[in-house]
Design a protein around this motif. Structure first.
Motif, PDB file in Angstrom:
ATOM      1  N   ARG A  72       0.729  -1.044  -0.105  1.00  0.00           N
ATOM      2  CA  ARG A  72      -0.383  -0.343   0.387  1.00  0.00           C
ATOM      3  C   ARG A  72       0.369   1.110   0.048  1.00  0.00           C
ATOM      4  NH1 ARG A  72      -5.104   1.893   0.368  1.00  0.00           N
ATOM      5  NH2 ARG A  72      -5.655   2.973   2.054  1.00  0.00           N
ATOM      6  N   VAL A  76       0.312   4.318  -3.198  1.00  0.00           N
ATOM      7  CA  VAL A  76       0.083   5.385  -2.386  1.00  0.00           C
ATOM      8  C   VAL A  76       1.494   6.645  -2.966  1.00  0.00           C
ATOM      9  CG1 VAL A  76       0.595   7.240  -0.336  1.00  0.00           C
ATOM     10  CG2 VAL A  76      -1.073   4.976  -0.338  1.00  0.00           C
ATOM     11  N   ARG A  80       1.418   9.645  -5.320  1.00  0.00           N
ATOM     12  CA  ARG A  80       2.027  10.927  -5.030  1.00  0.00           C
ATOM     13  C   ARG A  80       2.574  11.911  -6.095  1.00  0.00           C
ATOM     14  NH1 ARG A  80      -1.720  10.735  -1.377  1.00  0.00           N
ATOM     15  NH2 ARG A  80      -2.101  10.819   0.410  1.00  0.00           N
TER      16      ARG A  80
END
Length: 125
Positions: A72, A76, A80
């Motif tokens: 995860r 992420v 970003r």
């Protein structure tokens, strides 16, 4: 009157020919074959296939679950990065802009080249 009758005859012949095209050319006789299994056997086979993940269901709204190889945190971080360099906004826009895409690709390649150039060279054995 003859022209009207001829037009009506041609029109009705054209409409009737569409119905003939909708019929199946090769019927499937196996669809009417008698089953050799009981209902309980079929249900048991279905449950086994569902438990083993062997069922392939293709219908609206169904998507098989795929296993990700990334954590995860990696996903992420990628999100970003895409948000920071404009890739996310470009992909979420309503219309595709090839000029903006080419600009983004060139910018990412330049950033990657700079990153690689600033890394220390690996030790040679």
């Amino acid at each position: 009157m003859n022209k009207l009758f001829a037009s009506a005859l041609v029109a009705s012949a054209a409409l009737l020919s569409f119905g003939a095209q909708a019929q199946e050319a090769t019927p499937f006789p196996e669809s009417n074959a008698a089953s050799t299994k009981s209902r309980a056997e079929v249900v048991a086979e279905l449950r086994r296939a569902q438990a083993n993940g062997e069922m392939k269901v293709y219908e609206e709204g169904y998507f098989p679950q795929a296993r990700s190889t990334r954590t995860r945190a990696e996903v992420v971080a990628e999100l970003r990065r895409a948000q920071a360099n404009g890739e996310y906004a470009l992909l979420q826009s309503e219309a595709f802009d090839p000029v903006a895409y080419d600009t983004l690709v060139a910018k990412n390649r330049a950033a990657e080249a700079t990153r690689l150039a600033t890394q220390p060279a690996p030790a040679v054995r």
